[in-house]
Design an enzyme around this catalytic site. Structure first.
Site, PDB file in Angstrom:
ATOM      1  N   PRO A   5       0.800  -1.232   0.000  1.00 40.35           N
ATOM      2  CG  PRO A   5      -0.954  -1.597   1.505  1.00 40.35           C
ATOM      3  CD  PRO A   5       0.361  -2.174   1.061  1.00 40.35           C
ATOM      4  CE1 TYR A   6       5.828   5.599   1.533  1.00 46.64           C
ATOM      5  CE2 TYR A   6       7.423   3.939   0.861  1.00 46.64           C
ATOM      6  CZ  TYR A   6       7.110   5.252   1.137  1.00 46.64           C
ATOM      7  OH  TYR A   6       8.074   6.222   1.019  1.00 46.64           O
TER       8      TYR A   6
END
EC number: 5.1.3.5
Length: 730
Positions: free
Chosen positions: A535-536
């Protein structure tokens, strides 16, 4: 099939010495510069010397000794020097100067520094006054006063001509040792040696006298200076003013303060601070209030402690209106109220503290940072005003430091969820001049963020934005993905909309190599497909896409630079700033932080996650970039940004290092025994990633300067060792 790195291991470089062709001296230097394992240097040197077509140079000796010193292999250094002496190799004074500094600073072995100085004639080299003075100064700093006289006496034998600096060092040492009469006698000895005392000589003697409550004797030296036409500087006046205040002779101190300008000498912040502290200590709070008003007008910042004591004194005398005015000035200068808290012992004082807290909130809303009346609210020719979001964080604070050093005007916006107010205070102390730096507490992700961000933009004349503000832990992103999409993607949209609304047309965006995911080929270039796997990385890629889409619209003429950087390590080489993550985030933090925590005993050992990757030693391979190099890339990007154009660059060294290599380098940098535990992989991590920085080199003329892993970690360790509790221990 994965293409392997074009990088070369130690075996490759050592093998180049077997080539039958003639090797140029620069080629040999290149070979030694690329050897990673310092334990091989001595044997490789022997191999090079066995070639008939090569003779070692001073440059090679310097390179080898620097590498060995970084690895703390001082016995190997001794071996190299012994060989050089046997072969009657002749070194320059500059070589010995660096060698002596290495023994004194890195090895912390002053006796070796002394021995090296005394041994220089044996190498057919006579020490310069600079080299001699360094040893004297080192011994004084280490308070080895008995040895100082021995070295001083050796000057004729070493052929050293003593200068004023030499005697100033001796004067300082004698004063520290309490031998003031001997220090004074040097004033008569100096002319015999062909040099004259200067203002530093006298200021050192005066400081000793004032520290021992003998101000009148210090003034006798002051008069002697004037008779000899030695102009006093601000330091001299500060010493005398401080001495007078210490003896509660504040009226005389003010008279001396007033006479400074007529003598062509101007007071600095230290002058004002000494006078202010003297007035407060005598309970002259009204006079102190007037002085602090003058300081504010002159753009001079007082210390937090002085503000605190003055407000306490005014409150105890029921001068609440005056206390309110002082508090306004305090807020106007950007002072942080969390720096220190009063510990009142009376109920009345507790009530006053509560009242001041309420006033603080009111005054904050009226301060220059919010009213738009300051220099930050207008554009000035020749001054570039940069908004740095996340400027209290690790990378953001280093970027702010560099911008301020390069004479940019900077506004930091940070919610301090990951940043440190301590870093901001360091920057404020380094650059106290009005109009240089302001801090605004704001959360870009707050429910009312859009209106508040627009208010910040409307009340400040920004020329460019460096957008660092973001949560940035891969592991945490897999556990809190929505938070990462909101914090990174949504907040970037908020900033971009505000820039568009207020005609701020330059954006330097902090992105990441995590947007590439796990590419099929190495090294990574800017055109490598972006397929993030956590997700980062996904949130950063979405933010990039939003920026790129906006730049393609007809409404935009924005200059955009997107910097995708790799694993950031190191800290300010001068030890002013460092990385201080919150304790609850240590588990997700950088591997360097975990190494240092283990070295300091904060955690029992280091946990390495993943030993079954498809790499040479089974651990992840990363490209570690020094934070100083990283911010240099940002400044170069800002300088090269062009309206209507987008630049996308990888920022890395181009060298991949495994986690095991990193851990070994960290052990050497800290000198600590670190227990290492090997655990299962961390979710979202990938096996191998390192950059090809060719594009940023060719287009922005940027190259990483700190490519030695040990050196980068030593910079970070220097700060961590001095600040085991982060900025709270500063």
């Amino acid at each position: 099939m994965r293409l392997r790195s074009t990088m070369c291991d130690d075996g490759y470089w050592i093998g180049r010495l077997d080539h039958k062709d003639w090797l140029a001296p620069n080629e040999v230097l290149k070979i030694f510069a690329n050897i990673r394992d310092p334990s091989l240097i001595s044997s490789v040197f022997n191999k090079a010397c066995n070639r008939r077509d090569y003779k070692p140079s001073e440059a090679l000796y310097s390179l080898m000794i620097d590498k060995l010193a970084c690895a703390r292999r001082f016995s190997d250094v001794e071996g190299l020097l012994a060989r050089a002496r046997t072969e009657k190799f002749r070194f320059s004074d500059e070589f010995f100067y660096r060698l002596i500094k290495m023994y004194g600073n890195v090895a912390e072995h002053p006796q070796k520094a002394i021995d090296t100085l005394l041994a220089m004639p044996g190498y057919n080299c006579w020490p310069s006054t600079k080299t001699f003075n360094y040893v004297l100064h080192m011994l004084v700093c280490k308070r080895q006063y008995e040895v100082v006289h021995e070295i001083y006496s050796s000057a004729p034998r070493l052929g050293v001509t003593l200068d004023t600096c030499s005697f100033n060092i001796l004067v300082k040492g004698l004063c520290q040792f309490g031998k003031f009469d001997d220090a004074i006698s040097l004033l008569h000895e100096m002319p015999k040696q062909g040099c004259q005392p200067n203002v530093t000589t006298y200021s050192t003697l005066m400081h000793f006298l004032c520290q021992h409550c003998e101000v009148d004797k210090a003034f006798e030296l002051f008069e002697r200076m004037q008779k000899l036409d030695i102009a006093a500087d601000t330091v001299v006046y500060n010493i005398l003013i401080s001495g007078l205040c210490r003896e509660e002779r504040v009226t005389e101190a003010f008279d001396l303060f007033k006479s400074m300008k007529s003598e062509g000498c101007y007071p600095n912040s230290g002058t004002y601070q000494v006078l202010l502290d003297g007035l407060i200590s005598l309970g002259k709070f009204a006079e102190a209030k007037n002085l602090i008003s003058i300081m504010s007008t002159e753009g001079v910042r007082s210390s937090f402690q002085s503000y605190k004591l003055l407000i306490d004194g005014l409150c105890s005398n029921d001068c609440l209106d005056d206390a309110h005015l002082v508090l306004k000035q305090m807020v106007g200068q950007g002072m942080d109220f969390t720096e220190s808290r009063r510990k009142p012992n009376l109920t009345g004082k507790i009530a006053v503290a509560a009242a001041l807290t309420v006033m603080c909130i009111i005054v904050l809303k009226q301060s220059p940072g919010f009213t738009g009346t300051s220099v930050f609210s207008r554009h000035e020719i020749g001054v570039t005003h940069v908004l740095v979001t996340g400027g209290a964080g690790f990378i953001g604070s280093h970027a702010t430091l560099r911008l301020l050093k390069d004479n940019y005007r900077v506004t930091i916006v940070d919610n301090l969820s990951r940043g440190n107010m301590g870093a901001v205070r360091v920057l404020q102390r380094l650059f106290p001049q009005p109009g240089r730096l302001q801090f605004i507490y704001a959360d870009l992700g707050d429910a009312k963020a859009v209106s508040f961000v627009n208010k910040i933009f409307s009340e400040n004349a920004f020329d460019a934005v460096m957008h660092f503000a973001a949560v940035a832990y891969v592991g945490e992103s897999t556990m809190e993905p929505l938070r990462y999409y909101h914090n990174i993607t949504s907040n970037t949209l908020t900033v971009l909309e505000a820039m568009a609304a207020h005609n701020v047309n330059t954006l330097i965006y902090s992105s990441t190599c995590a947007t590439y995911g796990e590419p099929d080929t190495m090294p990574i270039v800017e055109t490598t497909p972006q397929n993030p796997i956590n997700p980062y990385g996904k949130a950063k890629k979405m933010a990039e896409d939003i920026i790129l889409d906006f730049t393609k619209s007809k409404k935009s003429n924005m200059a955009v630079m997107i910097l995708r950087y790799f694993n950031v390590i190191g800290s300010d080489p001068e030890g002013r700033l460092g990385e201080a993550p919150r304790p609850e985030l240590r588990e997700h933090g950088r591997i360097s932080g975990a190494c240092f925590d283990a070295a300091l005993g904060i955690i029992p050992g280091l946990k390495v996650r993943g030993t079954d990757y498809t790499t040479a030693d089974g651990t992840c391979i990363r490209d570690y970039i020094h934070v100083t190099d990283l911010v240099d890339a940002h400044v170069k990007a800002l300088d090269k940004a062009q309206p209507g154009k987008v630049g996308i660059y990888n920022v890395g060294t181009g060298q991949g290092r495994s986690v095991k290599e990193f851990v070994e380098a960290c052990k050497k940098a800290t000198g600590a025994t670190i227990k290492v535990s090997y655990l299962a992989r961390r979710p979202g991590d990938y096996a191998e990633v390192y950059s090809d920085p060719s594009k940023i080199h060719s287009e922005l003329n940027w190259t990483a300067q700190y490519t030695d892993l040990g050196q980068s970690l030593s910079h970070a360790w220097k700060w961590q060792k001095a600040h085991p509790n982060g900025y709270g221990s500063a």
